[in-house]
Design a protein around this motif. Structure first.
Motif, PDB file in Angstrom:
ATOM      1  N   LEU A 264       0.820  -1.205   0.000  1.00 33.77           N
ATOM      2  CA  LEU A 264       0.000   0.000   0.000  1.00 33.77           C
ATOM      3  C   LEU A 264       0.856   1.258   0.000  1.00 33.77           C
ATOM      4  O   LEU A 264       0.628   2.192  -0.786  1.00 33.77           O
ATOM      5  CB  LEU A 264      -0.936  -0.008   1.214  1.00 33.77           C
ATOM      6  CG  LEU A 264      -1.807   1.243   1.407  1.00 33.77           C
ATOM      7  CD1 LEU A 264      -2.720   1.446   0.200  1.00 33.77           C
ATOM      8  CD2 LEU A 264      -2.609   1.145   2.692  1.00 33.77           C
ATOM      9  N   VAL A 265       1.862   1.291   0.870  1.00 31.75           N
ATOM     10  CA  VAL A 265       2.756   2.456   0.929  1.00 31.75           C
ATOM     11  C   VAL A 265       3.545   2.578  -0.371  1.00 31.75           C
ATOM     12  O   VAL A 265       3.735   3.694  -0.892  1.00 31.75           O
ATOM     13  CB  VAL A 265       3.704   2.337   2.139  1.00 31.75           C
ATOM     14  CG1 VAL A 265       4.712   3.480   2.147  1.00 31.75           C
ATOM     15  CG2 VAL A 265       2.913   2.340   3.438  1.00 31.75           C
ATOM     16  N   ALA A 266       4.001   1.452  -0.925  1.00 28.72           N
ATOM     17  CA  ALA A 266       4.726   1.486  -2.196  1.00 28.72           C
ATOM     18  C   ALA A 266       3.840   2.026  -3.314  1.00 28.72           C
ATOM     19  O   ALA A 266       4.301   2.803  -4.170  1.00 28.72           O
ATOM     20  CB  ALA A 266       5.220   0.085  -2.550  1.00 28.72           C
ATOM     21  N   PHE A 267       2.565   1.656  -3.295  1.00 31.24           N
ATOM     22  CA  PHE A 267       1.623   2.151  -4.313  1.00 31.24           C
ATOM     23  C   PHE A 267       1.441   3.660  -4.183  1.00 31.24           C
ATOM     24  O   PHE A 267       1.414   4.390  -5.195  1.00 31.24           O
ATOM     25  CB  PHE A 267       0.280   1.430  -4.151  1.00 31.24           C
ATOM     26  CG  PHE A 267      -0.799   1.923  -5.066  1.00 31.24           C
ATOM     27  CD1 PHE A 267      -0.765   1.657  -6.423  1.00 31.24           C
ATOM     28  CD2 PHE A 267      -1.850   2.684  -4.561  1.00 31.24           C
ATOM     29  CE1 PHE A 267      -1.768   2.131  -7.276  1.00 31.24           C
ATOM     30  CE2 PHE A 267      -2.850   3.160  -5.400  1.00 31.24           C
ATOM     31  CZ  PHE A 267      -2.809   2.875  -6.755  1.00 31.24           C
ATOM     32  N   LEU A 268       1.313   4.146  -2.958  1.00 29.75           N
ATOM     33  CA  LEU A 268       1.131   5.585  -2.753  1.00 29.75           C
ATOM     34  C   LEU A 268       2.365   6.373  -3.211  1.00 29.75           C
ATOM     35  O   LEU A 268       2.237   7.437  -3.836  1.00 29.75           O
ATOM     36  CB  LEU A 268       0.846   5.865  -1.272  1.00 29.75           C
ATOM     37  CG  LEU A 268      -0.470   5.292  -0.725  1.00 29.75           C
ATOM     38  CD1 LEU A 268      -0.585   5.567   0.772  1.00 29.75           C
ATOM     39  CD2 LEU A 268      -1.661   5.881  -1.474  1.00 29.75           C
ATOM     40  N   VAL A 269       3.557   5.866  -2.894  1.00 32.54           N
ATOM     41  CA  VAL A 269       4.782   6.543  -3.328  1.00 32.54           C
ATOM     42  C   VAL A 269       4.892   6.509  -4.849  1.00 32.54           C
ATOM     43  O   VAL A 269       5.339   7.482  -5.480  1.00 32.54           O
ATOM     44  CB  VAL A 269       6.017   5.890  -2.675  1.00 32.54           C
ATOM     45  CG1 VAL A 269       7.306   6.513  -3.218  1.00 32.54           C
ATOM     46  CG2 VAL A 269       5.966   6.040  -1.167  1.00 32.54           C
ATOM     47  N   THR A 270       4.466   5.405  -5.451  1.00 31.44           N
ATOM     48  CA  THR A 270       4.495   5.298  -6.915  1.00 31.44           C
ATOM     49  C   THR A 270       3.551   6.313  -7.543  1.00 31.44           C
ATOM     50  O   THR A 270       3.862   6.913  -8.596  1.00 31.44           O
ATOM     51  CB  THR A 270       4.106   3.877  -7.361  1.00 31.44           C
ATOM     52  OG1 THR A 270       4.992   2.931  -6.755  1.00 31.44           O
ATOM     53  CG2 THR A 270       4.207   3.732  -8.874  1.00 31.44           C
ATOM     54  N   LEU A 271       2.388   6.538  -6.928  1.00 36.01           N
ATOM     55  CA  LEU A 271       1.461   7.546  -7.438  1.00 36.01           C
ATOM     56  C   LEU A 271       2.083   8.941  -7.391  1.00 36.01           C
ATOM     57  O   LEU A 271       1.933   9.729  -8.338  1.00 36.01           O
ATOM     58  CB  LEU A 271       0.168   7.530  -6.617  1.00 36.01           C
ATOM     59  CG  LEU A 271      -0.782   6.337  -6.827  1.00 36.01           C
ATOM     60  CD1 LEU A 271      -2.014   6.487  -5.947  1.00 36.01           C
ATOM     61  CD2 LEU A 271      -1.193   6.227  -8.296  1.00 36.01           C
ATOM     62  N   VAL A 272       2.767   9.249  -6.300  1.00 36.36           N
ATOM     63  CA  VAL A 272       3.441  10.551  -6.194  1.00 36.36           C
ATOM     64  C   VAL A 272       4.525  10.672  -7.262  1.00 36.36           C
ATOM     65  O   VAL A 272       4.678  11.722  -7.912  1.00 36.36           O
ATOM     66  CB  VAL A 272       4.030  10.728  -4.785  1.00 36.36           C
ATOM     67  CG1 VAL A 272       4.813  12.033  -4.701  1.00 36.36           C
ATOM     68  CG2 VAL A 272       2.937  10.699  -3.731  1.00 36.36           C
ATOM     69  N   THR A 273       5.289   9.599  -7.451  1.00 38.55           N
ATOM     70  CA  THR A 273       6.349   9.610  -8.462  1.00 38.55           C
ATOM     71  C   THR A 273       5.762   9.782  -9.862  1.00 38.55           C
ATOM     72  O   THR A 273       6.323  10.510 -10.697  1.00 38.55           O
ATOM     73  CB  THR A 273       7.161   8.305  -8.396  1.00 38.55           C
ATOM     74  OG1 THR A 273       7.613   8.089  -7.053  1.00 38.55           O
ATOM     75  CG2 THR A 273       8.371   8.377  -9.313  1.00 38.55           C
ATOM     76  N   ALA A 274       4.632   9.131 -10.121  1.00 36.44           N
ATOM     77  CA  ALA A 274       3.976   9.271 -11.424  1.00 36.44           C
ATOM     78  C   ALA A 274       3.516  10.707 -11.653  1.00 36.44           C
ATOM     79  O   ALA A 274       3.574  11.225 -12.787  1.00 36.44           O
ATOM     80  CB  ALA A 274       2.792   8.310 -11.511  1.00 36.44           C
ATOM     81  N   GLN A 275       3.066  11.358 -10.595  1.00 30.24           N
ATOM     82  CA  GLN A 275       2.646  12.752 -10.705  1.00 30.24           C
ATOM     83  C   GLN A 275       3.834  13.646 -11.058  1.00 30.24           C
ATOM     84  O   GLN A 275       3.712  14.569 -11.876  1.00 30.24           O
ATOM     85  CB  GLN A 275       2.008  13.210  -9.385  1.00 30.24           C
ATOM     86  CG  GLN A 275       1.338  14.556  -9.434  1.00 30.24           C
ATOM     87  CD  GLN A 275       0.114  14.586 -10.338  1.00 30.24           C
ATOM     88  OE1 GLN A 275      -0.537  13.554 -10.525  1.00 30.24           O
ATOM     89  NE2 GLN A 275      -0.177  15.745 -10.920  1.00 30.24           N
ATOM     90  N   VAL A 276       4.993  13.371 -10.451  1.00 32.93           N
ATOM     91  CA  VAL A 276       6.200  14.136 -10.767  1.00 32.93           C
ATOM     92  C   VAL A 276       6.620  13.886 -12.211  1.00 32.93           C
ATOM     93  O   VAL A 276       7.079  14.803 -12.918  1.00 32.93           O
ATOM     94  CB  VAL A 276       7.333  13.762  -9.790  1.00 32.93           C
ATOM     95  CG1 VAL A 276       8.645  14.432 -10.198  1.00 32.93           C
ATOM     96  CG2 VAL A 276       6.964  14.162  -8.374  1.00 32.93           C
TER      97      VAL A 276
END
Length: 391
Positions: free
Chosen positions: A369-381
């Motif tokens: 779950l935490v990895a998915f959230l960080v991936t979403l932030v990275t995708a936004q960047v």
């Protein structure tokens, strides 16, 4: 999906040709932990065992005042050495581990039936003196008990009067749990293998390409940015997972070279340990890949990203230091904390304890779950056009 696969295969092939990435991801990072731990443990254990097997050589000041004491200590492996003029300076300068000093009035006190005092001079801050001090202390205590019992018998009393309370020690530790205490730092090496295994690749695929100005033509293609990102993350995860597997196999192979059984310990780095650690570490592989890519996205050059990630490398050390220094009682909530849960789980396995299905599921679910959230932030960047600009 074809875009993801194309980017993934391209990055894997290119970095397989990069000797620096191969050396750091598949040789240095996974094997430094097993090799370092094996060498250190072998040196420490072998040194302590050799000292325990050898006669205890101790400088004695005033040996002529207690010949019977010296004779009794010799029977226990004690070898008296000539006295030293300045024993305090000798132990501080590490010229002697411990010095035994016997005062002139030792014999008079003995004949009067009084307590005869001897002095053990040592420096407890010196790491290498502990075993010698404990051996000498044990010898003196044994002699004290024997002579005390003889005094009571001479007076028609039972020696049991000296010990009104009998202590029956029941150590609940097991050979494997004792080895787990010895290898408390091991989880950090496993986490470090994952981190370094993907670090250089994540820097090169983001900050490196940005510095080389190769991100702009890549982003100019009519493909979703998230597919490009997932292709790069997949390549990073492959290198990190390979580094993790090599590290675990290294502990399995090199761990057999540690003579832990001579200390009454056993280690289990077998297939069951390797498989359980691999399963627990899957979320960390994804989390670190996304987090490293995110941090590298804010750097404009390879060197700048390397500086940022080198500082980030200190974070995985916090749980290991806490678990190895503080008397932490394991609780179920710890498995719900990414990074801490993985290290607690490995520590439990090293102690020979099992991990329940619910605890393992918690580690994996929360980590993903935490990895998915960080991936979403990275995708936004990655959606930002500024990412492709190096200046």
């Amino acid at each position: 999906m074809n875009t993801m696969l194309i980017v993934f295969l391209k990055e894997v092939k290119e970095n397989l040709r990069d000797r620096r990435t191969m050396m750091s991801a598949l040789l240095f990072s996974p094997l430094i932990g097993p090799l370092f731990l094996v060498m250190i443990m072998n040196v420490v254990i072998t040194r302590e065992l050799n000292k325990a097997d050898q006669p205890l050589k101790v400088p004695v000041i005033g040996a002529e005042y207690a010949p019977n004491l010296i004779s009794a200590l010799k029977q226990q492996g004690f070898v008296p050495q000539p006295g030293i003029a300045n024993p305090e300076k000798a132990v501080r300068d590490m010229d002697a581990d411990v010095v035994l000093r016997i005062p002139k009035d030792f014999g008079d006190s003995w004949r009067k039936g009084q307590a005869s005092q001897v002095e053990m001079i040592y420096d407890s801050s010196q790491r290498d003196t502990g075993s010698s001090v404990e051996r000498l202390k044990g010898m003196l205590q044994l002699y004290t008990r024997e002579q005390g019992a003889m005094r009571l018998v001479a007076r028609g009393l039972s020696p049991t009067m000296m010990a009104p309370v009998s202590i029956d020690e029941r150590d609940q530790s097991t050979p494997q749990s004792r080895s787990g205490q010895l290898f408390a730092i091991l989880p950090y090496f496993i986490v470090l293998a994952i981190f370094i295994g993907g670090m250089y690749l994540s820097i090169d695929l983001t900050a490196g390409e940005r510095e080389r100005q190769s991100l702009e033509p890549l982003f100019a293609n009519p493909v979703p940015r998230w597919q490009v990102l997932l292709g790069k993350l997949g390549a990073i995860c492959v290198f990190s997972s390979t580094s993790l597997l090599i590290c675990l196999l290294g502990f399995n192979v090199f761990g057999r070279l540690i003579p832990a059984e001579k200390l009454g310990m056993t280690m289990n780095f077998g297939p069951s340990f390797v498989l359980q650690v691999l399963v627990m570490m899957i979320p960390l592989v994804i989390l670190f890949a996304s987090l490293q890519t995110l941090v590298a996205a804010f750097a404009k050059s390879y060197r700048e990203a390397q500086t940022y990630l080198s500082m980030l490398m200190l974070i995985p050390a916090v749980p290991s230091v806490m678990l190895s220094v503080l008397p932490v009682k394991v609780a179920d909530w710890m498995y719900a904390v990414p990074l801490l849960g993985q290290q607690v789980g490995i520590t439990q396995l090293l102690h020979g304890d099992s991990i329940s299905g619910s605890q393992l599921a918690t580690v994996i679910a929360v980590g993903l779950l935490v990895a998915f959230l960080v991936t979403l932030v990275t995708a936004q960047v990655y959606r930002s056009e500024r990412l492709a600009i190096s200046a």
